[in-house]
Design a protein around this motif. Sequence first.
Motif, mmCIF file in Angstrom:
data_model
loop_
_atom_site.group_PDB
_atom_site.id
_atom_site.type_symbol
_atom_site.label_atom_id
_atom_site.label_comp_id
_atom_site.label_asym_id
_atom_site.label_seq_id
_atom_site.Cartn_x
_atom_site.Cartn_y
_atom_site.Cartn_z
ATOM 1 N N ALA A 154 -22.140 69.364 0.322
ATOM 2 C CA ALA A 154 -21.422 68.368 -0.478
ATOM 3 C C ALA A 154 -22.204 68.021 -1.748
ATOM 4 N N GLN A 155 -23.519 67.893 -1.641
ATOM 5 C CA GLN A 155 -24.338 67.630 -2.824
ATOM 6 C C GLN A 155 -24.213 68.779 -3.827
ATOM 7 N N PHE A 156 -24.263 70.003 -3.325
ATOM 8 C CA PHE A 156 -24.159 71.168 -4.193
ATOM 9 C C PHE A 156 -22.789 71.215 -4.880
ATOM 10 N N VAL A 157 -21.725 70.968 -4.137
ATOM 11 C CA VAL A 157 -20.379 70.983 -4.715
ATOM 12 C C VAL A 157 -20.267 69.921 -5.804
ATOM 13 N N GLU A 158 -20.754 68.721 -5.529
ATOM 14 C CA GLU A 158 -20.718 67.644 -6.520
ATOM 15 C C GLU A 158 -21.467 68.053 -7.784
ATOM 16 N N ARG A 159 -22.660 68.569 -7.637
ATOM 17 C CA ARG A 159 -23.466 68.978 -8.792
ATOM 18 C C ARG A 159 -22.818 70.145 -9.528
ATOM 19 N N THR A 160 -22.151 71.040 -8.799
ATOM 20 C CA THR A 160 -21.475 72.161 -9.441
ATOM 21 C C THR A 160 -20.348 71.665 -10.338
ATOM 22 N N PHE A 161 -19.514 70.756 -9.829
ATOM 23 C CA PHE A 161 -18.440 70.220 -10.665
ATOM 24 C C PHE A 161 -19.012 69.498 -11.889
ATOM 25 N N GLN A 162 -20.084 68.740 -11.708
ATOM 26 C CA GLN A 162 -20.655 67.966 -12.810
ATOM 27 C C GLN A 162 -21.441 68.821 -13.805
ATOM 28 N N GLU A 163 -22.309 69.696 -13.300
ATOM 29 C CA GLU A 163 -23.239 70.409 -14.175
ATOM 30 C C GLU A 163 -22.763 71.798 -14.585
ATOM 31 N N VAL A 164 -22.132 72.510 -13.683
ATOM 32 C CA VAL A 164 -21.669 73.863 -14.007
ATOM 33 C C VAL A 164 -20.364 73.791 -14.791
ATOM 34 N N TYR A 165 -19.391 73.030 -14.256
ATOM 35 C CA TYR A 165 -18.088 72.929 -14.907
ATOM 36 C C TYR A 165 -18.013 71.800 -15.930
ATOM 37 N N GLU A 166 -19.054 70.968 -16.009
ATOM 38 C CA GLU A 166 -19.136 69.861 -16.955
ATOM 39 C C GLU A 166 -17.922 68.935 -16.887
ATOM 40 N N CYS A 167 -17.506 68.604 -15.666
ATOM 41 C CA CYS A 167 -16.402 67.672 -15.464
ATOM 42 C C CYS A 167 -16.858 66.258 -15.811
ATOM 43 N N PRO A 168 -15.940 65.419 -16.262
ATOM 44 C CA PRO A 168 -16.300 64.030 -16.555
ATOM 45 C C PRO A 168 -16.798 63.317 -15.293
ATOM 46 N N LYS A 169 -17.662 62.345 -15.476
ATOM 47 C CA LYS A 169 -18.209 61.592 -14.330
ATOM 48 C C LYS A 169 -17.102 60.926 -13.521
ATOM 49 N N SER A 170 -15.970 60.631 -14.166
ATOM 50 C CA SER A 170 -14.853 59.973 -13.481
ATOM 51 C C SER A 170 -13.841 60.964 -12.910
ATOM 52 N N ALA A 171 -14.166 62.256 -12.918
ATOM 53 C CA ALA A 171 -13.237 63.282 -12.448
ATOM 54 C C ALA A 171 -12.792 63.021 -11.021
ATOM 55 N N THR A 172 -11.538 63.308 -10.761
ATOM 56 C CA THR A 172 -11.000 63.216 -9.407
ATOM 57 C C THR A 172 -11.056 64.591 -8.756
ATOM 58 N N VAL A 173 -11.704 64.665 -7.606
ATOM 59 C CA VAL A 173 -11.745 65.902 -6.839
ATOM 60 C C VAL A 173 -10.711 65.799 -5.727
ATOM 61 N N LEU B 201 -16.220 80.682 -5.958
ATOM 62 C CA LEU B 201 -15.774 80.018 -7.172
ATOM 63 C C LEU B 201 -15.715 81.008 -8.322
ATOM 64 N N ASP B 202 -14.995 80.632 -9.372
ATOM 65 C CA ASP B 202 -14.900 81.445 -10.582
ATOM 66 C C ASP B 202 -15.651 80.757 -11.701
ATOM 67 N N CYS B 203 -16.314 81.558 -12.557
ATOM 68 C CA CYS B 203 -17.115 81.024 -13.655
ATOM 69 C C CYS B 203 -16.935 81.857 -14.914
ATOM 70 N N THR B 204 -17.037 81.195 -16.050
ATOM 71 C CA THR B 204 -17.201 81.901 -17.312
ATOM 72 C C THR B 204 -18.668 82.338 -17.386
ATOM 73 N N ASP B 205 -19.025 83.090 -18.393
ATOM 74 C CA ASP B 205 -20.420 83.511 -18.538
ATOM 75 C C ASP B 205 -21.354 82.312 -18.697
ATOM 76 N N GLU B 206 -20.935 81.327 -19.483
ATOM 77 C CA GLU B 206 -21.761 80.134 -19.682
ATOM 78 C C GLU B 206 -21.900 79.337 -18.385
ATOM 79 N N GLU B 207 -20.796 79.204 -17.662
ATOM 80 C CA GLU B 207 -20.847 78.486 -16.376
ATOM 81 C C GLU B 207 -21.726 79.226 -15.379
ATOM 82 N N LEU B 208 -21.678 80.544 -15.393
ATOM 83 C CA LEU B 208 -22.512 81.333 -14.491
ATOM 84 C C LEU B 208 -23.995 81.096 -14.788
ATOM 85 N N ASP B 209 -24.350 81.009 -16.038
ATOM 86 C CA ASP B 209 -25.747 80.708 -16.396
ATOM 87 C C ASP B 209 -26.158 79.348 -15.851
#
Length: 150
Positions: A126-145, A78-86
């Motif tokens: 799958a749990q890690f991917v879900e948490r990454t989209f939610q917590e690292v990328y700060e996607c909305p709870k209703s985001a479509t993956v 995956l790709d991250c900004t500095d903040e996302e990497l933290d």
Amino acid sequence: MGRFSADTPKERRKLVVDAIGAHRERESPFCTLTVGHEAETDVDDSETETKNDDGETDRSESELAPPWIQFGDRTLNLDCTDEELDRLKALLGEFPAFKIEQLRSPEEAEGTNVRISAKADVNRIAQFVERTFQEVYECPKSATVWAVEV
């Protein structure tokens, strides 16, 4: 694989499990999961747009491209900004079977490409991917993956 998108936490995790299963069954090099652009409708455009010297609206490539995660050969990419990497490093503390294997920050690109070994079962991935989209990328709870490549 019969469906390619999901928009609730439970369904998104099931989609990841199904996409990894299809990827393994097809023996493809990797599968790619991304957040659809329609998920970004919760973001106020004024927060991500700036005016250039000509008065035109500019948006950086990272703001236009949706977050994505690839899985292949027991590795997440995956790709991250500095903040996302933290935030990613903090999240990894909760997933001891996942370890950063490589960080690459090419001069011509903004951010960092991260390769993570994922020595875990598909449900934990799958749990890690879900948490990454939610917590690292700060996607909305209703985001479509979307599973865009298997």
